[in-house]
Scaffold this motif. Structure first.
Motif, mmCIF file in Angstrom:
data_model
loop_
_atom_site.group_PDB
_atom_site.id
_atom_site.type_symbol
_atom_site.label_atom_id
_atom_site.label_comp_id
_atom_site.label_asym_id
_atom_site.label_seq_id
_atom_site.Cartn_x
_atom_site.Cartn_y
_atom_site.Cartn_z
ATOM 1 N N HIS A 102 0.825 -1.209 0.000
ATOM 2 C CA HIS A 102 0.000 0.000 0.000
ATOM 3 C C HIS A 102 0.863 1.265 0.000
ATOM 4 C CE1 HIS A 102 -3.752 -2.050 0.161
ATOM 5 N NE2 HIS A 102 -3.509 -2.633 1.316
ATOM 6 N N ALA A 121 -2.093 -3.876 -4.330
ATOM 7 C CA ALA A 121 -2.185 -2.415 -4.174
ATOM 8 C C ALA A 121 -2.098 -1.598 -5.455
ATOM 9 C CB ALA A 121 -1.083 -1.955 -3.215
ATOM 10 N N ALA A 148 -8.257 -1.249 -2.326
ATOM 11 C CA ALA A 148 -7.416 -1.456 -1.139
ATOM 12 C C ALA A 148 -8.082 -2.374 -0.126
ATOM 13 C CB ALA A 148 -7.095 -0.113 -0.494
#
Length: 459
Positions: free
Chosen positions: A301, A357, A363
């Motif tokens: 992320h 990601a 997400a």
């Protein structure tokens, strides 16, 4: 300070760099000993992260001789010996093979001969320190993943060299979280003979550095990563084009520890593929609940934040993707027997940081990735007509207005997840029309925030 934090500090303090007559930290030896022999003519023949699992010495194309180099470096790491002792050891090892002194080696690609001489201190010293520093870096990275609860930051430390490289000085004083994506490209060593290093520090130390004024050593401390400023490099041996960050030598633009982690991830997938399905499921279930897996998702992320800021033209190219994402497979589930693709296809389902990601709107937390197995076990499954991908659907609300949606692609003899996402009923209906039903969905509903125990059966 908690007992866990204290243990972390002690481990970090005790597991320092390899010094003369000092036992090597186990992570350093483990990294080096996992490498496989790769006899190659040029240093360009083993490129980037390949060094994490391949041991090579430029000019040594004889596997027996290369094995002597590996044994000599292994002994130096294990016993904490310096270069002079290593040189004496290699003279003893290479002389019987006729490799101590000048000799001509023929390039198997071009057919041209090149003279190599490992009795020349400079050449042997390059081999010694390159391997020692890379192994130390990988070991330090591995330790940091275990001790980051107590020491969550890395500080880039000024080189001990009397003649520092100006391009490396721009990294000095940078303080970033251990898992920050910048460490995937600026973690030292960053070139041939580079003596830069990083130091793992606590939150309190970080704050004190950032609050201080410019020190006597001229260092400004910052919590912002320097720009990469990539430059195009063409590997003359392979033709491969690589974007290398400014100031870093080509071939040193990867993190040995990350490369090792990717190698271990690959090895874990292979190991799981050799197990009985029930055993593989149990092992995978444990893995996706570890701190290591959570760290993998968190780093992915973090990379997405930087990925989204890159020019669209860069993100659209395969080279741009390779430069930014690790794309190393991590096991997340085992394909149920009713969906398995035959004995030639492993049932292990993997995901990469790109799958996790690459799209911010998709997400998912590590917790949500850890329950992919549930979705595969009880969800409705279809085979998409246009590319034979598997589509998995499972409602996340009792009225079926919200759904979980996972797409799996066949990748050689494996299955990998392309994406996992939340989707509305209208989108799901459209996607279902694009596929052929393989397994009707059950009545299970996994609502937002619920895990395995809370999954509820609906009539």
């Amino acid at each position: 300070m908690t007992r866990r934090q204290l243990l972390g500090l002690l481990l970090a303090a005790l597991a320092g760099e390899v010094r003369r007559n000092m036992d090597a930290p186990p992570e350093v030896l483990d990294y080096f000993r996992r490498k496989e022999l790769a006899p190659r003519f040029s240093w360009r023949d083993v490129w980037g992260e390949e060094h994490a699992h391949a041991f090579t010495v430029a000019g040594v194309i004889d596997a027996r001789v290369l094995a002597e180099f590996r044994a000599g470096i292994d002994k130096a790491i294990a016993e904490g010996k310096g270069f002079e002792t290593f040189r004496e050891e290699m003279q003893r090892r290479l002389t019987p093979h006729g490799w101590w002194g000048a000799r001509d080696v023929v390039d198997p690609v071009t057919g041209k001969a090149k003279r190599v001489d490992f009795s020349v201190p400079q050449r042997l010293e390059t081999t010694f320190w390159s391997n020692m520093r890379a192994a130390r870096a990988a070991g330090q990275w591995d330790r940091a993943q275990r001790t980051k609860a107590a020491l969550p930051f890395f500080l880039y430390v000024r080189t001990t060299s009397a003649h520092p490289r100006p391009n490396h000085l721009r990294f000095v004083g940078v303080i970033l979280p251990v898992d920050d994506p910048a460490w995937s490209w600026m973690f030292p060593p960053n070139g041939w003979g580079c003596k830069c290093s990083v130091r793992q520090i606590s939150l309190g130390q970080r704050d004190r550095y950032l609050e201080g004024t410019k020190g006597e050593d001229g260092v400004w401390y910052t919590d912002e990563a320097p720009p990469r400023n990539d430059k195009r490099f063409v590997n003359k041996r392979t033709g491969e084009v690589t974007m290398v960050p400014e100031g870093i030598d080509p071939g040193w633009h990867t993190n040995p520890g990350v490369g090792r982690a990717k190698t271990l991830g690959q090895q874990l997938v292979e190991r799981l593929g050799e197990q009985e399905p029930a055993v593989a499921r149990a092992m995978t279930r444990r893995f996706v609940r570890t701190d290591g897996f959570e760290s993998f998702v968190w780093r992915a992320h973090q990379r997405e934040e930087q990925w989204s800021k890159l020019p669209a033209a860069t993100r659209a190219t395969a080279a741009g993707r390779r430069a930014h994402w690790d794309d190393a497979p991590m096991p997340v589930a085992v394909l149920p027997a009713d969906l398995a693709g035959g004995p030639a296809v492993t049932s292990i389902v993997t995901a990469t940081d790109y799958a996790v990601a690459h799209n911010a709107s998709h997400a998912m937390t590590a917790f949500e990735w850890a329950r992919v197995q549930q979705l595969l076990d009880v969800g409705e499954v279809r085979r998409r007509r246009r590319d034979d991908a598997l589509q998995v659907f499972l409602p996340r609300s009792a009225d079926r207005s919200a759904w979980w949606y996972v797409i799996l692609h066949r990748d050689g003899d494996r299955w990998r997840i392309g994406t996992q996402m939340r989707a509305g009923a209208r989108y799901v209906a459209k996607e279902k029309e694009a596929g052929l039903l393989l397994r009707p969905g059950g009545s299970t509903v996994i609502e937002e925030g619920m895990g395995e125990i809370a999954a509820e059966e609906r009539p």
